[in-house]
Write a protein that holds these residues in place. Structure first.
Motif, short mmCIF file in Angstrom:
data_model
loop_
_atom_site.label_atom_id
_atom_site.label_comp_id
_atom_site.label_asym_id
_atom_site.label_seq_id
_atom_site.Cartn_x
_atom_site.Cartn_y
_atom_site.Cartn_z
N PRO A 45 42.77 -48.87 15.31
CA PRO A 45 43.81 -48.68 16.09
C PRO A 45 45.13 -47.86 15.27
N ASN A 53 48.06 -48.47 14.58
CA ASN A 53 49.12 -49.37 13.83
C ASN A 53 48.67 -49.92 12.66
N SER A 82 48.06 -57.48 15.81
CA SER A 82 46.65 -57.36 16.73
C SER A 82 46.48 -56.16 17.60
N CYS A 83 45.73 -55.86 17.94
CA CYS A 83 45.45 -54.67 18.83
C CYS A 83 44.09 -54.92 19.72
N ARG A 84 44.47 -54.65 21.15
CA ARG A 84 43.42 -54.67 22.13
C ARG A 84 43.44 -53.48 22.97
N PHE A 85 42.13 -52.79 23.05
CA PHE A 85 41.98 -51.72 23.81
C PHE A 85 40.42 -51.59 24.33
N ARG A 94 39.00 -56.03 20.45
CA ARG A 94 40.13 -56.67 19.97
C ARG A 94 40.26 -56.65 18.41
N TYR A 95 41.03 -56.24 17.72
CA TYR A 95 41.37 -55.99 16.42
C TYR A 95 42.29 -57.11 15.93
N CYS A 111 46.90 -49.24 21.99
CA CYS A 111 46.95 -50.68 22.00
C CYS A 111 47.39 -51.17 23.23
#
Length: 172
Positions: free
Chosen positions: A60, A62, A81-84, A93-94, A156
């Motif tokens: 991601p 960020n 956290s990041c979702r894409f 999801r990270y 994200c």
């Protein structure tokens, strides 16, 4: 903090190779200079990824920082956290902290990355570059995607906690 992979001349001499020719020494020094050296304040996570043969789009945007040990163990810290979605595939999801071990075109022992399939979030164990594809390993199952799908950074999705009341108002 600087991380360098190298072989010292002292180590070469200790192995009984004290009478190396001038050509051999210059070849050794050229090899040492070509080894990877990363300073988390000098090199971005993207630059490190590319040096290991990975596209920048697998992490991601960020990224807050990272640590990378000489043996390849790493910790990647994200601001949140990041979702894409992987293009034409699954949601990913990270977590805000991702760990693993990186080597050329392979990341293994991965923690902090999961993929949603069949309504369940599954832990991604490893990622490899094979030919022109990125291969994600989830337990005994793997899925491959064109590496070109990861040329650009993912965007994200914002979580509900990040949304404000203005995000719910209709556009005018």
């Amino acid at each position: 903090m600087k991380f360098t992979r190298s072989v010292s001349l002292e180590a070469v001499f200790e192995m009984g190779l004290g009478l190396v020719s001038i050509l051999g020494i210059s070849f050794l020094l050229a090899g040492v200079a070509a080894e990877k050296s990363f300073d988390s304040e000098q090199f971005s996570a993207d630059e490190v990824l590319e040096s290991y043969g990975f596209p920048i789009g697998i992490i991601p945007p960020n990224v807050e920082g990272y640590t990378l040990e000489m043996n390849g163990d790493f910790v990647l810290r994200l601001r949140s956290s990041c979702r894409f979605n992987i293009p034409s595939a699954y949601p990913v999801r990270y977590s805000s902290r991702v760990t693993g071990r990186i080597s050329y075109q392979r990341i293994r022992d991965l923690n902090g990355v999961s993929v949603k399939a069949l309504f369940i979030w599954w832990k991604v164990d490893a990622v490899s570059v094979i030919r022109n594809e990125l291969v994600f390993e989830v337990g005994p199952v793997s899925a491959s995607y064109p590496i070109s799908n990861f040329d650009e950074k993912p965007v994200c999705e914002r979580s509900r906690s990040e949304l404000s009341v203005f995000d719910y108002l209709p556009s005018l």
